[in-house]
Design a protein around this motif. Sequence first.
Motif, PDB file in Angstrom:
ATOM      1  N   SER A 130      46.616 -23.013 -72.063  1.00  0.00           N
ATOM      2  CA  SER A 130      47.394 -23.898 -72.933  1.00  0.00           C
ATOM      3  C   SER A 130      48.897 -23.638 -72.835  1.00  0.00           C
ATOM      4  O   SER A 130      49.683 -24.349 -73.452  1.00  0.00           O
ATOM      5  CB  SER A 130      46.937 -23.757 -74.389  1.00  0.00           C
ATOM      6  N   VAL A 131      49.287 -22.612 -72.086  1.00  0.00           N
ATOM      7  CA  VAL A 131      50.710 -22.337 -71.891  1.00  0.00           C
ATOM      8  C   VAL A 131      51.044 -22.518 -70.414  1.00  0.00           C
ATOM      9  O   VAL A 131      50.213 -22.288 -69.541  1.00  0.00           O
ATOM     10  CB  VAL A 131      51.114 -20.912 -72.358  1.00  0.00           C
ATOM     11  N   SER A 132      52.265 -22.926 -70.171  1.00  0.00           N
ATOM     12  CA  SER A 132      52.695 -23.150 -68.801  1.00  0.00           C
ATOM     13  C   SER A 132      53.817 -22.177 -68.477  1.00  0.00           C
ATOM     14  O   SER A 132      54.965 -22.388 -68.867  1.00  0.00           O
ATOM     15  CB  SER A 132      53.178 -24.591 -68.639  1.00  0.00           C
ATOM     16  N   THR A 133      53.453 -21.089 -67.812  1.00  0.00           N
ATOM     17  CA  THR A 133      54.437 -20.106 -67.381  1.00  0.00           C
ATOM     18  C   THR A 133      53.936 -19.410 -66.130  1.00  0.00           C
ATOM     19  O   THR A 133      52.750 -19.096 -66.018  1.00  0.00           O
ATOM     20  CB  THR A 133      54.748 -19.064 -68.473  1.00  0.00           C
ATOM     21  N   THR A 134      54.834 -19.154 -65.219  1.00  0.00           N
ATOM     22  CA  THR A 134      54.471 -18.408 -64.017  1.00  0.00           C
ATOM     23  C   THR A 134      54.251 -16.926 -64.334  1.00  0.00           C
ATOM     24  O   THR A 134      53.757 -16.192 -63.488  1.00  0.00           O
ATOM     25  CB  THR A 134      55.571 -18.523 -62.946  1.00  0.00           C
ATOM     26  N   LEU A 135      54.579 -16.519 -65.562  1.00  0.00           N
ATOM     27  CA  LEU A 135      54.443 -15.114 -65.950  1.00  0.00           C
ATOM     28  C   LEU A 135      53.058 -14.766 -66.490  1.00  0.00           C
ATOM     29  O   LEU A 135      52.805 -13.612 -66.836  1.00  0.00           O
ATOM     30  CB  LEU A 135      55.512 -14.752 -66.994  1.00  0.00           C
ATOM     31  N   THR A 136      52.144 -15.716 -66.531  1.00  0.00           N
ATOM     32  CA  THR A 136      50.810 -15.461 -67.074  1.00  0.00           C
ATOM     33  C   THR A 136      50.120 -14.249 -66.445  1.00  0.00           C
ATOM     34  O   THR A 136      49.546 -13.433 -67.171  1.00  0.00           O
ATOM     35  CB  THR A 136      49.917 -16.713 -66.962  1.00  0.00           C
ATOM     36  N   PRO A 137      50.159 -14.051 -65.120  1.00  0.00           N
ATOM     37  CA  PRO A 137      49.475 -12.871 -64.562  1.00  0.00           C
ATOM     38  C   PRO A 137      50.002 -11.545 -65.122  1.00  0.00           C
ATOM     39  O   PRO A 137      49.245 -10.587 -65.253  1.00  0.00           O
ATOM     40  CB  PRO A 137      49.746 -12.966 -63.062  1.00  0.00           C
ATOM     41  N   LEU A 138      51.256 -11.495 -65.484  1.00  0.00           N
ATOM     42  CA  LEU A 138      51.837 -10.295 -66.076  1.00  0.00           C
ATOM     43  C   LEU A 138      51.552 -10.232 -67.572  1.00  0.00           C
ATOM     44  O   LEU A 138      51.165  -9.190 -68.098  1.00  0.00           O
ATOM     45  CB  LEU A 138      53.347 -10.270 -65.837  1.00  0.00           C
ATOM     46  N   LEU A 139      51.723 -11.351 -68.251  1.00  0.00           N
ATOM     47  CA  LEU A 139      51.541 -11.372 -69.700  1.00  0.00           C
ATOM     48  C   LEU A 139      50.094 -11.132 -70.104  1.00  0.00           C
ATOM     49  O   LEU A 139      49.825 -10.495 -71.120  1.00  0.00           O
ATOM     50  CB  LEU A 139      52.037 -12.700 -70.269  1.00  0.00           C
ATOM     51  N   ASP A 140      49.163 -11.621 -69.330  1.00  0.00           N
ATOM     52  CA  ASP A 140      47.738 -11.494 -69.640  1.00  0.00           C
ATOM     53  C   ASP A 140      47.098 -10.345 -68.858  1.00  0.00           C
ATOM     54  O   ASP A 140      45.903 -10.340 -68.630  1.00  0.00           O
ATOM     55  CB  ASP A 140      47.015 -12.815 -69.343  1.00  0.00           C
ATOM     56  N   HIS A 141      47.886  -9.379 -68.470  1.00  0.00           N
ATOM     57  CA  HIS A 141      47.371  -8.257 -67.682  1.00  0.00           C
ATOM     58  C   HIS A 141      46.869  -7.153 -68.603  1.00  0.00           C
ATOM     59  O   HIS A 141      47.474  -6.898 -69.646  1.00  0.00           O
ATOM     60  CB  HIS A 141      48.467  -7.709 -66.768  1.00  0.00           C
ATOM     61  N   PRO A 142      45.772  -6.472 -68.230  1.00  0.00           N
ATOM     62  CA  PRO A 142      45.318  -5.325 -69.027  1.00  0.00           C
ATOM     63  C   PRO A 142      46.411  -4.265 -69.130  1.00  0.00           C
ATOM     64  O   PRO A 142      47.286  -4.163 -68.265  1.00  0.00           O
ATOM     65  CB  PRO A 142      44.127  -4.792 -68.223  1.00  0.00           C
ATOM     66  N   ASP A 143      46.343  -3.480 -70.176  1.00  0.00           N
ATOM     67  CA  ASP A 143      47.372  -2.476 -70.443  1.00  0.00           C
ATOM     68  C   ASP A 143      47.499  -1.409 -69.366  1.00  0.00           C
ATOM     69  O   ASP A 143      48.593  -0.957 -69.068  1.00  0.00           O
ATOM     70  CB  ASP A 143      47.111  -1.775 -71.776  1.00  0.00           C
ATOM     71  N   ASP A 144      46.392  -0.973 -68.803  1.00  0.00           N
ATOM     72  CA  ASP A 144      46.483   0.191 -67.916  1.00  0.00           C
ATOM     73  C   ASP A 144      46.033  -0.070 -66.491  1.00  0.00           C
ATOM     74  O   ASP A 144      46.713   0.278 -65.552  1.00  0.00           O
ATOM     75  CB  ASP A 144      45.727   1.376 -68.491  1.00  0.00           C
ATOM     76  N   THR A 145      44.910  -0.654 -66.310  1.00  0.00           N
ATOM     77  CA  THR A 145      44.427  -0.933 -64.963  1.00  0.00           C
ATOM     78  C   THR A 145      44.078  -2.404 -64.890  1.00  0.00           C
ATOM     79  O   THR A 145      44.308  -3.152 -65.812  1.00  0.00           O
ATOM     80  CB  THR A 145      43.187  -0.083 -64.613  1.00  0.00           C
ATOM     81  N   GLY A 146      43.506  -2.785 -63.837  1.00  0.00           N
ATOM     82  CA  GLY A 146      43.140  -4.182 -63.699  1.00  0.00           C
ATOM     83  C   GLY A 146      43.592  -4.682 -62.350  1.00  0.00           C
ATOM     84  O   GLY A 146      44.043  -3.900 -61.513  1.00  0.00           O
ATOM     85  N   PRO A 147      43.531  -5.958 -62.175  1.00  0.00           N
ATOM     86  CA  PRO A 147      43.908  -6.484 -60.857  1.00  0.00           C
ATOM     87  C   PRO A 147      45.395  -6.270 -60.596  1.00  0.00           C
ATOM     88  O   PRO A 147      46.228  -6.376 -61.497  1.00  0.00           O
ATOM     89  CB  PRO A 147      43.577  -7.965 -60.966  1.00  0.00           C
ATOM     90  N   ASP A 148      45.696  -5.913 -59.370  1.00  0.00           N
ATOM     91  CA  ASP A 148      47.085  -5.822 -58.964  1.00  0.00           C
ATOM     92  C   ASP A 148      47.632  -7.242 -58.834  1.00  0.00           C
ATOM     93  O   ASP A 148      46.880  -8.194 -58.683  1.00  0.00           O
ATOM     94  CB  ASP A 148      47.197  -5.072 -57.637  1.00  0.00           C
ATOM     95  N   LEU A 149      48.937  -7.380 -58.899  1.00  0.00           N
ATOM     96  CA  LEU A 149      49.551  -8.694 -58.745  1.00  0.00           C
ATOM     97  C   LEU A 149      49.784  -8.957 -57.264  1.00  0.00           C
ATOM     98  O   LEU A 149      50.374  -8.142 -56.563  1.00  0.00           O
ATOM     99  CB  LEU A 149      50.858  -8.774 -59.523  1.00  0.00           C
ATOM    100  N   THR A 150      49.307 -10.085 -56.807  1.00  0.00           N
ATOM    101  CA  THR A 150      49.401 -10.440 -55.400  1.00  0.00           C
ATOM    102  C   THR A 150      50.834 -10.830 -55.037  1.00  0.00           C
ATOM    103  O   THR A 150      51.625 -11.206 -55.919  1.00  0.00           O
ATOM    104  CB  THR A 150      48.480 -11.620 -55.068  1.00  0.00           C
ATOM    105  N   PRO A 151      51.154 -10.780 -53.741  1.00  0.00           N
ATOM    106  CA  PRO A 151      52.474 -11.269 -53.337  1.00  0.00           C
ATOM    107  C   PRO A 151      52.723 -12.710 -53.789  1.00  0.00           C
ATOM    108  O   PRO A 151      53.833 -13.037 -54.218  1.00  0.00           O
ATOM    109  CB  PRO A 151      52.445 -11.134 -51.818  1.00  0.00           C
ATOM    110  N   ALA A 152      51.715 -13.549 -53.741  1.00  0.00           N
ATOM    111  CA  ALA A 152      51.891 -14.941 -54.176  1.00  0.00           C
ATOM    112  C   ALA A 152      52.231 -15.016 -55.662  1.00  0.00           C
ATOM    113  O   ALA A 152      53.094 -15.806 -56.076  1.00  0.00           O
ATOM    114  CB  ALA A 152      50.632 -15.756 -53.879  1.00  0.00           C
TER     115      ALA A 152
END
Length: 113
Positions: free
Chosen positions: A42-64
Amino acid sequence: MTSPDVSWSYTGFNLFREWLAEAEGFALTDMHGFGGDRPWNSVSTTLTPLLDHPDDTGPDLTPAQCVAMLPRLEAIVEQRRRDAGERRRVDDVRELVAVIRFCLEREVELVFG
């Protein structure tokens, strides 16, 4: 040191994400996974992968994902750099931009750990 890094405590990372979400026009606490029930689509931001990232581990952010986030992060620095009250967060964004640029130059993922 082989690469730059940026690190936050769990609380610091949460505060940073709350600040970024506010810059994007919404409250992180309204979002699913952060106490609210608003879906991320429901939000439009390119920052979603960072904002919705787990606190400690989780998927790394891809170059794309990094390429998509970089212009918005740089714009936030430009928009907020004159506000002394936001200096800490702006410095955090600058550090993150440096790490993202490093990852992009080497075509590697931004690692969370």
